[in-house]
Design a protein around this motif. Structure first.
Motif, PDB file in Angstrom:
ATOM      1  N   LYS A   9       0.829  -1.211   0.000  1.00  0.00           N
ATOM      2  CA  LYS A   9       0.000   0.000   0.000  1.00  0.00           C
ATOM      3  C   LYS A   9       0.863   1.259   0.000  1.00  0.00           C
ATOM      4  N   GLY A  10       1.985   1.169   0.763  1.00  0.00           N
ATOM      5  CA  GLY A  10       2.850   2.343   0.885  1.00  0.00           C
ATOM      6  C   GLY A  10       3.716   2.536  -0.359  1.00  0.00           C
ATOM      7  N   CYS A  80      11.301   3.964   2.931  1.00  0.00           N
ATOM      8  CA  CYS A  80      10.201   4.277   3.861  1.00  0.00           C
ATOM      9  C   CYS A  80      10.288   5.739   4.307  1.00  0.00           C
ATOM     10  N   ARG A  81       9.112   6.392   4.393  1.00  0.00           N
ATOM     11  CA  ARG A  81       9.136   7.821   4.757  1.00  0.00           C
ATOM     12  C   ARG A  81       8.663   8.082   6.181  1.00  0.00           C
ATOM     13  N   HIS A  82       7.979   7.132   6.761  1.00  0.00           N
ATOM     14  CA  HIS A  82       7.480   7.323   8.136  1.00  0.00           C
ATOM     15  C   HIS A  82       7.255   5.935   8.738  1.00  0.00           C
ATOM     16  N   LEU A  83       7.738   5.731   9.942  1.00  0.00           N
ATOM     17  CA  LEU A  83       7.526   4.451  10.623  1.00  0.00           C
ATOM     18  C   LEU A  83       6.425   4.603  11.664  1.00  0.00           C
ATOM     19  N   VAL A  84       5.628   3.558  11.821  1.00  0.00           N
ATOM     20  CA  VAL A  84       4.616   3.570  12.887  1.00  0.00           C
ATOM     21  C   VAL A  84       4.667   2.223  13.600  1.00  0.00           C
ATOM     22  N   ALA A  96      11.661   3.858  17.959  1.00  0.00           N
ATOM     23  CA  ALA A  96      11.947   5.302  18.014  1.00  0.00           C
ATOM     24  C   ALA A  96      13.460   5.538  17.955  1.00  0.00           C
ATOM     25  N   TYR A  97      14.201   4.709  18.656  1.00  0.00           N
ATOM     26  CA  TYR A  97      15.672   4.808  18.649  1.00  0.00           C
ATOM     27  C   TYR A  97      16.198   4.580  17.230  1.00  0.00           C
ATOM     28  N   SER A  98      15.676   3.527  16.577  1.00  0.00           N
ATOM     29  CA  SER A  98      16.127   3.203  15.216  1.00  0.00           C
ATOM     30  C   SER A  98      15.761   4.327  14.251  1.00  0.00           C
ATOM     31  N   ALA A  99      14.537   4.853  14.383  1.00  0.00           N
ATOM     32  CA  ALA A  99      14.075   5.917  13.484  1.00  0.00           C
ATOM     33  C   ALA A  99      14.949   7.162  13.635  1.00  0.00           C
ATOM     34  N   ARG A 100      15.313   7.486  14.876  1.00  0.00           N
ATOM     35  CA  ARG A 100      16.177   8.659  15.088  1.00  0.00           C
ATOM     36  C   ARG A 100      17.533   8.437  14.409  1.00  0.00           C
ATOM     37  N   LYS A 101      18.068   7.235  14.560  1.00  0.00           N
ATOM     38  CA  LYS A 101      19.366   6.932  13.925  1.00  0.00           C
ATOM     39  C   LYS A 101      19.264   7.020  12.412  1.00  0.00           C
ATOM     40  N   LEU A 102      18.098   6.644  11.876  1.00  0.00           N
ATOM     41  CA  LEU A 102      17.915   6.613  10.421  1.00  0.00           C
ATOM     42  C   LEU A 102      17.427   7.951   9.868  1.00  0.00           C
ATOM     43  N   GLY A 103      17.025   8.855  10.775  1.00  0.00           N
ATOM     44  CA  GLY A 103      16.493  10.154  10.343  1.00  0.00           C
ATOM     45  C   GLY A 103      15.119  10.051   9.712  1.00  0.00           C
ATOM     46  N   ILE A 104      14.324   9.104  10.172  1.00  0.00           N
ATOM     47  CA  ILE A 104      12.960   8.917   9.638  1.00  0.00           C
ATOM     48  C   ILE A 104      11.957   9.266  10.730  1.00  0.00           C
ATOM     49  N   ALA A 147      -0.814   3.164   9.276  1.00  0.00           N
ATOM     50  CA  ALA A 147       0.163   2.586   8.344  1.00  0.00           C
ATOM     51  C   ALA A 147      -0.352   2.515   6.911  1.00  0.00           C
ATOM     52  N   THR A 148      -1.641   2.777   6.703  1.00  0.00           N
ATOM     53  CA  THR A 148      -2.155   2.748   5.326  1.00  0.00           C
ATOM     54  C   THR A 148      -1.796   4.043   4.580  1.00  0.00           C
ATOM     55  N   ARG A 149      -1.258   5.035   5.307  1.00  0.00           N
ATOM     56  CA  ARG A 149      -0.883   6.283   4.636  1.00  0.00           C
ATOM     57  C   ARG A 149       0.300   6.051   3.686  1.00  0.00           C
ATOM     58  N   ASP A 150       0.344   6.857   2.667  1.00  0.00           N
ATOM     59  CA  ASP A 150       1.356   6.676   1.641  1.00  0.00           C
ATOM     60  C   ASP A 150       2.780   6.835   2.212  1.00  0.00           C
ATOM     61  N   GLY A 151       3.627   5.859   2.008  1.00  0.00           N
ATOM     62  CA  GLY A 151       5.017   5.943   2.455  1.00  0.00           C
ATOM     63  C   GLY A 151       5.230   5.544   3.901  1.00  0.00           C
ATOM     64  N   TRP A 152       4.136   5.252   4.622  1.00  0.00           N
ATOM     65  CA  TRP A 152       4.266   4.830   6.026  1.00  0.00           C
ATOM     66  C   TRP A 152       4.441   3.315   6.092  1.00  0.00           C
ATOM     67  N   VAL A 153       5.243   2.878   7.029  1.00  0.00           N
ATOM     68  CA  VAL A 153       5.467   1.438   7.210  1.00  0.00           C
ATOM     69  C   VAL A 153       5.150   1.046   8.650  1.00  0.00           C
ATOM     70  N   ASN A 154       4.383  -0.022   8.778  1.00  0.00           N
ATOM     71  CA  ASN A 154       4.049  -0.538  10.101  1.00  0.00           C
ATOM     72  C   ASN A 154       5.184  -1.416  10.627  1.00  0.00           C
ATOM     73  N   VAL A 155       5.605  -1.144  11.848  1.00  0.00           N
ATOM     74  CA  VAL A 155       6.619  -1.981  12.505  1.00  0.00           C
ATOM     75  C   VAL A 155       5.885  -2.849  13.518  1.00  0.00           C
TER      76      VAL A 155
END
Ligand code: PLV
Length: 345
Positions: A9-10, A80-84, A96-104, A147-155
Motif C-alpha cells: 500500500k505504501g 520508507c518515509r514514516h515508521l509507525v 523510536a531509537y532506530s528511526a532517530r538513527k535513520l532520520g525517519i 500505516a495505510t498512509r502513503d510511504g508509512w510502514v508498520n513496525v
C-alpha cells in the motif's frame, strides 16, 4: 501478514535513495553484543550453572532493538518515509531509537495506561506518541490504520520474518560465548517474536535440540493457550501486570516453532513474576520489568527443577541460559506499587 500488505500500500519501491542509504544503513547494527555472565545467586537456586544474557543493557533497554533495528534498517533502504509502531513500550522505544538513527519520522501508538516515564523516553527520542485503547491489541488497530498512509510502514513489535532474523543474532552470540550448547534456554513470550527469533537462531547454529522454556504470566498466556488448543487463541482480555507480554493472540509462527524445536510452555502468576523482579534486584542489583520477571521465575519458582523431576528436561543439564529481556516499564516506585497491589511482602 499485515506488514507486507502495508508495504504494498505504501508503494515502497526501490528508488535512487536505496543505494545511498544502503551504505549508511548497512554500516552498523543498532544492537550491541551483550554480556553473558554466570550468576552465582541463580546458580545456587537452580543447582546448576545459570548464565544470564543481559539484554537489558541494549541501547533501547531490551532485546527488541535486535529485530526492530534490523527491520527499520531494511525499510529505510526501501525508501520508507514514516515508521509507525504499536507497542507495550519496549518495541516502541526500539523503533523510536532506530528511526532517530535513520532520520525517519516515527509515530508510536501505546495503550492509554502507559507510564509517563515511557512516554517521556519516546518523546526524548523525537517520536510522536499516540495513546489508544486499553491494551496493546487496541493500540495496534490504530497503528494499522495509520500505516495505510502513503510511504508509512508498520513496525510489528513481534510478527515479521525480519524481526525474527534480527533476534536470531542473540543465539549466534550465545554460541560464540558458550561454545557448547546449554541444557535449555529460558525466555519470556509476549507475541512470540523473541521465541521465533531464538528458534531461528538455534536452527541456524545447529542447536535445534536445545529445549526452550517459554514463560508467560497468567492473564497474558496467549502462547500457552494456543499450544493447549493446537491453534491460535485470542484471550478475552489481558489481566496480567506484565503489560509487555500482553498480546491477546501470539504470532502464527510460534505454533510452527513448536514443531521445529522442543518448547516447554509454562505459566506463572503475576506474584511470582514480581517476586522474581525483587529477588533479581537483590541478587544482581539490576531492575527489570515483570515481563522479564516471568523468565526469571523459571529459576526462582523452581519450575526448572519441576521440569527435570517430570523428565521433561534432562536430569543433569550442563547449564541454563536465561534471557534477561530487560524492559523500560519499571521503576523502584512501580515495583513497590506492584508488590502492594499483589500482596507480596
Ligand atoms: N513487548 C512488546 C509487546 O508488548 C512491546 O511492544 O514492547 N520482554 C519484554 C521486556 C518485552 O518488552 C516483550 C515484548 C517481551 C519480553 C516479549 O517479546 P515477544 O513479544 O517478542 O514475545 C505487547
Amino acid at each position: 501478514m499485515d506488514s507486507h500488505r502495508h508495504l504494498v500500500k505504501g508503494r515502497l519501491c526501490a528508488t535512487g535513495m536505496e543505494g545511498a542509504l544502503a551504505d549508511h544503513v548497512r554500516a552498523e547494527s543498532f544492537h550491541r553484543v551483550t554480556p553473558l555472565l554466570e550468576s552465582w545467586a541463580l546458580s545456587q537456586v537452580a543447582g546448576i550453572p545459570v548464565f544470564l544474557k543481559y539484554e537489558n543493557v541494549q541501547p533501547a533497554g531490551s532485546f527488541k532493538i535486535r529485530g526492530i533495528g534490523h527491520f527499520c534498517q531494511q525499510m529505510a533502504m526501501k525508501g520508507c518515509r514514516h515508521l509507525v509502531c504499536s507497542s507495550g513500550g519496549n518495541a516502541g522505544i526500539a523503533a523510536a531509537y532506530s528511526a532517530r538513527k535513520l532520520g525517519i519520522p516515527v509515530t508510536i501508538v501505546l495503550p492509554e495506561n502507559t507510564s509517563t516515564q515511557v512516554v517521556r523516553r519516546l518523546e526524548g527520542e523525537g517520536a510522536e506518541v499516540q495513546l489508544a485503547g486499553k491494551v496493546w491489541d487496541e493500540a495496534n488497530i490504530k497503528a494499522q490504520e495509520l500505516a495505510t498512509r502513503d510511504g508509512w510502514v508498520n513496525v510489528s513489535p513481534f510478527d515479521h520474518p525480519l524481526i525474527w532474523e534480527g533476534h536470531a543474532s542473540l543465539v549466534r552470540e550465545l554460541k560464540e560465548s558458550l561454545g557448547s550448547p546449554p541444557g535449555a534456554v529460558v525466555l519470556a513470550v509476549g507475541g512470540g517474536g523473541l521465541l521465533a527469533g531464538v528458534t531461528a537462531g538455534l536452527l541456524e547454529v545447529g542447536w535445534q535440540h536445545v529445549p526452550i522454556v517459554a514463560m508467560e504470566t497468567r492473564g497474558a498466556h496467549s502462547f500457552n493457550a494456543a499450544l493447549q488448543a493446537g491453534r491460535l487463541v485470542t484471550l478475552p482480555d489481558i489481566t496480567s501486570v506484565a503489560r509487555s507480554l500482553g498480546a491477546k493472540r501470539v504470532a502464527a509462527r510460534t505454533l510452527e516453532c513448536a514443531k521445529e524445536c522442543e518448547i516447554l510452555s509454562e505459566v506463572v502468576e503475576d506474584r511470582e513474576a514480581v517476586k522474581a523482579v525483587q529477588r533479581f534486584l537483590d541478587d544482581e542489583r539490576i531492575l527489570v520489568e515483570p515481563a522479564c520477571g516471568a523468565a526469571l521465575a523459571a529459576i526462582y519458582s523452581g519450575i526448572l527443577g519441576r521440569l527435570q523431576a517430570e523428565g521433561r528436561l534432562g536430569p543433569a543439564l550442563a547449564s541454563i541460559v536465561v534471557i534477561v529481556c530487560g524492559g523500560n516499564n519499571i521503576s523502584s516506585q512501580q515495583l513497590q506499587e506492584l508488590k502492594t497491589q499483589l500482596g507480596c511482602s
